[in-house]
Scaffold this motif. Structure first.
Motif, mmCIF file in Angstrom:
data_model
loop_
_atom_site.group_PDB
_atom_site.id
_atom_site.type_symbol
_atom_site.label_atom_id
_atom_site.label_comp_id
_atom_site.label_asym_id
_atom_site.label_seq_id
_atom_site.Cartn_x
_atom_site.Cartn_y
_atom_site.Cartn_z
ATOM 1 N N CYS A 20 0.796 -1.232 0.000
ATOM 2 C CA CYS A 20 0.000 0.000 0.000
ATOM 3 C C CYS A 20 0.834 1.291 0.000
ATOM 4 O O CYS A 20 0.286 2.371 -0.195
ATOM 5 C CB CYS A 20 -0.961 0.021 1.179
ATOM 6 N N GLN A 21 2.117 1.182 0.240
ATOM 7 C CA GLN A 21 3.015 2.338 0.171
ATOM 8 C C GLN A 21 2.841 3.360 1.292
ATOM 9 O O GLN A 21 3.436 4.435 1.219
ATOM 10 C CB GLN A 21 2.896 3.062 -1.181
ATOM 11 N N VAL A 22 2.030 3.060 2.287
ATOM 12 C CA VAL A 22 1.904 4.008 3.401
ATOM 13 C C VAL A 22 3.281 4.228 4.029
ATOM 14 O O VAL A 22 3.654 5.351 4.386
ATOM 15 C CB VAL A 22 0.879 3.502 4.446
ATOM 16 N N TYR A 25 5.223 6.873 2.087
ATOM 17 C CA TYR A 25 4.740 8.236 2.318
ATOM 18 C C TYR A 25 5.170 8.733 3.697
ATOM 19 O O TYR A 25 5.587 9.884 3.860
ATOM 20 C CB TYR A 25 3.215 8.292 2.200
ATOM 21 N N LEU A 38 10.030 8.708 -3.791
ATOM 22 C CA LEU A 38 11.434 8.735 -4.216
ATOM 23 C C LEU A 38 12.352 9.199 -3.091
ATOM 24 O O LEU A 38 13.562 9.052 -3.172
ATOM 25 C CB LEU A 38 11.611 9.671 -5.421
ATOM 26 N N GLY B 68 -1.668 11.579 -4.487
ATOM 27 C CA GLY B 68 -0.254 11.785 -4.206
ATOM 28 C C GLY B 68 0.043 12.122 -2.753
ATOM 29 O O GLY B 68 1.196 12.259 -2.377
ATOM 30 N N GLY B 75 -5.106 8.940 -1.849
ATOM 31 C CA GLY B 75 -3.839 9.226 -2.497
ATOM 32 C C GLY B 75 -3.710 8.660 -3.880
ATOM 33 O O GLY B 75 -2.788 8.998 -4.605
ATOM 34 N N SER B 98 -1.848 3.143 -8.305
ATOM 35 C CA SER B 98 -0.779 4.115 -8.049
ATOM 36 C C SER B 98 -0.582 5.090 -9.198
ATOM 37 O O SER B 98 0.226 6.011 -9.105
ATOM 38 C CB SER B 98 0.542 3.385 -7.795
ATOM 39 N N THR B 101 -1.168 8.859 -8.459
ATOM 40 C CA THR B 101 -0.150 9.485 -7.609
ATOM 41 C C THR B 101 1.038 9.911 -8.461
ATOM 42 O O THR B 101 1.603 10.976 -8.269
ATOM 43 C CB THR B 101 0.352 8.515 -6.523
ATOM 44 N N ARG B 105 2.614 13.682 -9.110
ATOM 45 C CA ARG B 105 4.032 13.998 -8.868
ATOM 46 C C ARG B 105 4.731 14.477 -10.144
ATOM 47 O O ARG B 105 5.724 15.194 -10.084
ATOM 48 C CB ARG B 105 4.769 12.788 -8.286
ATOM 49 N N TYR B 158 9.516 1.346 -12.183
ATOM 50 C CA TYR B 158 8.600 1.996 -11.245
ATOM 51 C C TYR B 158 7.681 2.992 -11.942
ATOM 52 O O TYR B 158 6.897 3.656 -11.294
ATOM 53 C CB TYR B 158 9.377 2.691 -10.120
ATOM 54 N N ARG B 160 4.450 4.197 -14.067
ATOM 55 C CA ARG B 160 3.084 3.670 -14.050
ATOM 56 C C ARG B 160 2.494 3.801 -15.440
ATOM 57 O O ARG B 160 2.735 4.796 -16.134
ATOM 58 C CB ARG B 160 2.226 4.449 -13.061
ATOM 59 N N THR B 207 8.482 12.861 -10.265
ATOM 60 C CA THR B 207 9.482 12.877 -9.193
ATOM 61 C C THR B 207 9.289 14.044 -8.231
ATOM 62 O O THR B 207 10.053 14.190 -7.289
ATOM 63 C CB THR B 207 10.908 12.976 -9.779
ATOM 64 N N ASN B 208 8.284 14.874 -8.477
ATOM 65 C CA ASN B 208 8.111 16.062 -7.636
ATOM 66 C C ASN B 208 7.421 15.746 -6.313
ATOM 67 O O ASN B 208 6.740 14.739 -6.177
ATOM 68 C CB ASN B 208 7.303 17.116 -8.394
ATOM 69 N N CYS B 287 -4.296 -0.601 -2.541
ATOM 70 C CA CYS B 287 -3.804 0.482 -3.394
ATOM 71 C C CYS B 287 -2.791 1.331 -2.624
ATOM 72 O O CYS B 287 -2.707 1.262 -1.410
ATOM 73 C CB CYS B 287 -4.942 1.416 -3.780
ATOM 74 N N SER B 288 -2.137 2.196 -3.363
ATOM 75 C CA SER B 288 -1.231 3.156 -2.759
ATOM 76 C C SER B 288 -1.961 3.967 -1.694
ATOM 77 O O SER B 288 -3.071 4.438 -1.921
ATOM 78 C CB SER B 288 -0.699 4.092 -3.841
ATOM 79 N N SER B 289 -1.351 4.114 -0.535
ATOM 80 C CA SER B 289 -1.814 4.949 0.567
ATOM 81 C C SER B 289 -3.074 4.452 1.268
ATOM 82 O O SER B 289 -3.599 5.105 2.155
ATOM 83 C CB SER B 289 -2.040 6.404 0.124
#
Lengths: 170, 617
Positions: A20-22, A25, A38, B68, B75, B98, B101, B105, B158, B160, B207-208, B287-289
């Protein structure tokens, strides 16, 4: 130098990690005050929906990253075994990145020096990724404890039926 | 700006030119992001009456202000908006994972694809660098294969990727856009619009940094929601998942079965969520976050479909299972896998197969028309073959690929009465004959038949109203919940998490304020939701849709539920539908024909759009 048996590092349980990437972050927030994977010291790998894990520094004995650095920018902490990067010496050449078997070292997107997990040394409650992981998949453990846990899990699987009966009768 | 990237990217595929413009802060505040911002941008970039497959139909890809950030479920979302080749009104579809996100970025709140490339291309967005690259070597590949090839050739694992499959390339009207191999922006045929532009895939590297206005309070709020997400509000999604609905709906006799010939499936036990979890779920991922996890990844380990792998939710399970009279989970998983391979909405795909089977059972389509297939209800081999034919537009698949509405027009012989759709979009897994609040929600949904524009079924299924009765008051109920749903899809957060917003607009307003720094009250937040629904309606009015399109499928209005049980005899009469529509339009402050009044638009600070409705009143 802290003994290898006492060295604690952040490890993800592959059965629990959902990718989940928490952790990414929270790490980037804790260390860099921004949300940007990153800039995270822990990174998630998802090879396919079934294969997820997050990976960070394992605090190796005789760390190959330290040995690989031609500028002696990397040292291992006497106190807890983490890798310390001397930002003045590091020129971002990437030898340590190549030497690490786990991809635990990254090149900073802006600062052009490498960075690696320091177990949130400034945080009294330890690594923030462990604290935040919603699945409780991350732990701060020693290799010995990991081995113990693996043995217990394997035994539980082996005696699944017997354990079920035992809990039902009690 | 906080939360927002502050920039819109335009890519003209005809000329190959790209340019950026600053995000209009007024739009951001009024329409949030996601589908709200996406629809507003579509409106000003498309001429009225544009053909969905014309190069002049822009495809808008939008993130939300929370994309993001580490906001749980927020996110990770992104939305596609364009005129739908199914409804010929506004089409929108969200996906998570993802991809969104990464786009944030990379520095964009939205990307607008104009025109049409001369030959197959993919777009590579690498922060500020945007390239249009040749895709002839990946044309014909599945979204998953496309992702692997692009990652390999761009040399970054990496990045997407969101891509269409063979179905999108061939303008199959139910084609979707798949990111990260298994996540789909499924409904309304957005993949077909992408295909019509010769755009195979969108690859992104960002990458931001993403920053929020009030980080400390924001993180405290995140922590609170992590706790809420461990609670009862999300338990269903974390445990059995939405397939839990199979037995629930079946017990209530509200599960459309065999193309709406029944509302109850006698073999439901064989396709239950319980059995799915016991036998097929290999892992539940997130999922992400996200702080819950819902993605039930299923694997078939034996039998004719050994090796099939797909994420399974109630809707596709229902569509390819009970709706086709099929009682085999392994075939349903295979069907889902094939939909992912060809890049098709698995809900619509299942409903189309159910329609074809009904045509076969009624002699409207013969085994000869189907190239030897005995497409009886319950024939799982026919399901798999028909999905493949649709994905390839091969034989009868070429007709079915048009969706039930247009396929029925082509087939004729009374097939129209078997085509269960609203505004050209196939129905979903709620029997509207006995769920009358849901029936209204489906009828007025701006993207056609859909449960996800309102969630009004919950009032019926949970017994908060008499589900068999059409009465005044339902209009306001549908309106109110629609206004929440457009906010959800604009922020973008996940509908599975909606139960964790205990204080609804208060929580949503707080989230929006903490992320963007735009102080927003709960009432102002509610108004944003209402505004976005009005915006969608204004677009549909401009494109020629009206009250006549806010209707229900033939069987819902003409074939009472035959099954003995709690819903026997239920259907929705024209009088009932009219009562519900009148009540809804009144609650919305629209005319009897369902057109937003200039006064209503002015009250919502949408003065710039009044000229559109004035022409229609």
């Amino acid at each position: 130098m802290v003994k290898i048996h006492e060295r604690k590092f952040v490890s993800a349980d592959p059965d629990k990690c959902v990718g989940c990437q928490v952790c990414e972050y929270i790490c980037s927030w804790t260390k860099e005050k921004t949300f940007n994977p990153l800039k995270s010291r822990i990174r998630v790998v998802r090879l396919n929906p079934l294969v997820n894990i997050s990976i960070t520094c394992r605090l190796c004995e005789d760390p190959p990253c330290v040995a690989a650095c031609p500028r002696d920018a990397l040292t291992q902490s006497e106190e807890n075994g983490t890798i310390i990067v001397d930002a003045d010496k590091c020129n971002g050449c990437g030898w340590c990145i190549e030497a690490c078997d786990y991809g635990a070292i990254s090149l900073h997107p802006e600062k052009k020096v490498v960075f690696v997990c320091d177990l949130c040394k400034d945080k009294p409650d330890g690594p923030q990724c462990v604290k935040w992981c919603p699945e409780e998949a991350l732990e701060l453990v020693t290799a010995d404890i990991l081995a113990q846990k693996a043995r217990i899990t394997a035994t539980k699987k082996l005696f699944q039926e017997a354990l079920k009966e035992a809990t039902q009768t009690t | 700006m906080y939360g927002y990237a502050g920039k819109i990217l335009h890519i003209d595929l005809t000329t190959g030119k790209t340019y950026t413009e600053p995000l209009n802060e007024d739009y951001a505040k009024k329409y949030i992001g996601g589908i709200g911002l996406g629809m507003r941008l579509w409106l000003e970039n498309a001429k009225a009456g544009v053909d969905p497959f014309s190069p002049e139909n822009p495809l808008v890809l939008a993130t939300g202000p929370t994309s993001g950030t580490v906001w749980p479920t927020g996110g990770n979302g992104h939305a596609f908006v364009a005129k739908s080749p199914q409804s010929y009104g506004i089409g929108e579809s969200k996906s998570h994972g993802s991809f969104g996100t990464e786009l944030k970025r990379a520095g964009y709140d939205a990307v607008i694809f104009h025109g049409k490339a001369e030959k197959p291309v993919y777009v590579w967005i690498d922060d500020d660098s945007v390239q249009i690259l040749d895709a002839s070597h990946i044309w014909g590949k599945s979204p998953a294969e496309t992702e692997d090839i692009i990652k390999e050739e761009l040399g970054d694992y990496y990045i997407r990727v969101a891509a269409i499959g063979p179905a999108g390339e061939k303008l199959v009207r139910i084609a979707c856009i798949i990111n990260e191999k298994s996540r789909a922006a499924g409904r309304c045929g957005m993949g077909a619009v992408m295909g019509s532009k010769n755009l195979k895939a969108i690859a992104v590297r960002g990458t931001n940094d993403v920053t929020v206005a009030k980080p400390d309070e924001f993180l405290e709020f995140v922590k609170e929601f992590h706790e809420r997400m461990k609670g009862p509000a999300t338990k269903k999604y974390r445990t059995l998942g939405t397939p839990e609905n199979v037995l629930v709906h079946n017990a209530l006799h509200c599960m459309p079965t065999r193309n709406y010939n029944n509302a109850h499936f006698e073999a439901a036990e064989k396709v239950s969520g319980e059995l799915l979890n016991e036998k097929y779920v290999a892992k539940i991922i997130g999922c992400s976050s996200c702080a819950m996890r819902c993605e039930h990844t299923c694997v078939v380990t034996e039998g004719p479909y050994k090796g099939a792998m797909a994420r399974v939710e109630y809707e596709p399970l229902w569509a390819m299972g009970p709706y086709c009279g099929i009682d085999r989970l392994d075939a349903i998983i295979k069907g889902s896998e094939l939909c992912n391979y060809y890049g098709m909405d698995s809900i619509s795909a299942g409903v189309i197969v159910g329609f074809a089977m009904d045509c076969y059972e009624n002699g409207i389509l013969t085994s000869k028309d189907l190239e030897g297939l005995e497409a009886r209800f319950g024939n799982h081999e026919a399901l798999v073959k028909l999905i493949e034919k649709m994905g390839k537009r091969e034989g009868i698949g070429d007709v079915l690929a048009e969706g039930v509405k247009f396929a029925a027009e082509k087939i004729g012989k009374g097939a129209e009465k078997l085509a269960q759709h609203i505004k050209g979009v196939e129905v979903t897994g709620y029997d509207l004959r006995c769920l009358k609040t849901a029936a209204l929600g489906f009828a007025v949904s701006f993207r056609g038949a859909d449960h996800n524009r309102h969630g009004a079924y919950a009032f019926d299924v949970k017994g908060k109203v008499n589900r068999l009765k059409a009465e005044k008051g339902r209009g306001k109920m549908v309106k109110d919940i629609e206004d929440v749903y457009t906010i959800i899809d604009s922020l973008i957060i996940c509908k599975f998490s909606r139960g964790t917003y205990y204080n609804e607009f208060e929580d949503l307003a707080k989230l929006y304020t903490l992320v963007t720094g735009f102080e927003t009250s709960p009432e102002e937040m509610r108004l944003k939701g209402e505004r976005i629904n009005n915006l969608a309606r204004v677009i549909n009015v401009r494109e020629g849709l009206s009250r006549k399109d806010d209707t229900l499928p033939y069987k819902v209005m003409h074939m009472p539920i035959p099954d003995e049980g709690p819903a026997k005899g239920a259907y929705v009469s024209q009088e009932e539908l009219d009562l519900l529509l009148d009540d809804y339009y009144e609650a919305r402050g629209w005319t009897k024909d369902g057109v937003p009044t200039p006064e209503k638009l002015k009250a919502l600070n949408m003065d710039d759009l009044t000229s559109i409705v004035e022409a229609k009143i």
